[in-house]
Design a protein around this motif. Sequence first.
Motif, PDB file in Angstrom:
ATOM      1  N   GLN A   1      42.873  39.471  41.124  1.00 25.48           N
ATOM      2  CA  GLN A   1      41.595  38.976  40.612  1.00 25.48           C
ATOM      3  C   GLN A   1      41.540  39.210  39.113  1.00 25.48           C
ATOM      4  O   GLN A   1      41.902  40.282  38.624  1.00 25.48           O
ATOM      5  CB  GLN A   1      40.406  39.662  41.274  1.00 25.48           C
ATOM      6  N   LEU A   2      41.086  38.189  38.382  1.00 28.18           N
ATOM      7  CA  LEU A   2      40.820  38.315  36.951  1.00 28.18           C
ATOM      8  C   LEU A   2      39.341  38.011  36.752  1.00 28.18           C
ATOM      9  O   LEU A   2      38.867  36.933  37.127  1.00 28.18           O
ATOM     10  CB  LEU A   2      41.666  37.335  36.138  1.00 28.18           C
ATOM     11  N   ALA A   3      38.605  38.958  36.163  1.00 33.77           N
ATOM     12  CA  ALA A   3      37.163  38.795  35.973  1.00 33.77           C
ATOM     13  C   ALA A   3      36.797  38.997  34.512  1.00 33.77           C
ATOM     14  O   ALA A   3      37.159  40.010  33.903  1.00 33.77           O
ATOM     15  CB  ALA A   3      36.399  39.795  36.842  1.00 33.77           C
ATOM     16  N   LEU A   4      36.107  38.006  33.940  1.00 36.15           N
ATOM     17  CA  LEU A   4      35.590  38.158  32.586  1.00 36.15           C
ATOM     18  C   LEU A   4      34.315  38.983  32.653  1.00 36.15           C
ATOM     19  O   LEU A   4      33.406  38.678  33.425  1.00 36.15           O
ATOM     20  CB  LEU A   4      35.282  36.782  31.973  1.00 36.15           C
ATOM     21  N   ILE A   5      34.267  40.034  31.861  1.00 38.33           N
ATOM     22  CA  ILE A   5      33.100  40.917  31.870  1.00 38.33           C
ATOM     23  C   ILE A   5      32.052  40.339  30.925  1.00 38.33           C
ATOM     24  O   ILE A   5      32.072  40.564  29.711  1.00 38.33           O
ATOM     25  CB  ILE A   5      33.500  42.349  31.456  1.00 38.33           C
ATOM     26  N   CYS A   6      31.132  39.582  31.494  1.00 35.20           N
ATOM     27  CA  CYS A   6      30.120  38.899  30.688  1.00 35.20           C
ATOM     28  C   CYS A   6      29.037  39.847  30.197  1.00 35.20           C
ATOM     29  O   CYS A   6      28.549  39.733  29.070  1.00 35.20           O
ATOM     30  CB  CYS A   6      29.485  37.775  31.503  1.00 35.20           C
TER      31      CYS A   6
END
Length: 258
Positions: free
Chosen positions: A157-162
């Motif tokens: 999983q790749l998640a952009l930390i908004c």
Amino acid sequence: MACQKNLLYLVVVGVALSLELVSVSLAVPQLRSQSPEVSGVTLVSKKPRRRLRFKIPGIRASMGRGMHGRQWCIKGNKPLTALIPNNNVATTVSANPTLFWYVPQTEAKSAEFVIFDPDRDREVYKTTLALEEIPGVVKLSLPKAVSLETGKEYVWQLALICNPEKPEEQDYLRGMIERTQLSSDQKTKLADAIEPLKQAEVYAGAGIWLETLIVLSQLRHERPNDSNVNDAWKELLESVELEAIATEPLIECCRVAH
């Protein structure tokens, strides 16, 4: 008598003129048609390069490609995209491979990456990345401490930390990665492939996705103006329906944030 002299004179003059015409015609050089030649150079017709296409192995996907949720902080029309085949499985022969994504313009300053072992219900690797110089295609090489097992499927999983204050507000992708191995015939073909583009063809024909991408990405970095390299990259992505990002630049991102 006078008539005979005149007749003789005309005959002599006619013979003289005939001889003169023959002499002139013999003096004219014979022209030959000549084909252009290059001294000391042998012209060899170049064999056209075969179009690069990826052979998707018979692996059943358990989720849609790059499955993601709501977009919280991405700007523009292009979404966060994983560079993986449309069966959502990135195959590799490496214990610690390199993965690729297209990261669009975003308000996020960092991203979180995780690899999960579903069989053992545990995280294999987790890190935070600093996003720099986006948008573009980015890569992440797993450290040597990570050792994926052959024949096993993992979830990443790749998640952009908004919003660091609200972990639920993330733009993320999920996919699968499986370590496989080359057959003896494929190993022979790879050993015989001296030219990197040929190596990419062998990996693509064997259904080894990540190594195909790695070879071509290295060539794009080393030979950015080589039309054969750029065409091969574009053909590979188009063969798995990723033409929307086929011309996006490769950028040196992302460093692991400590």
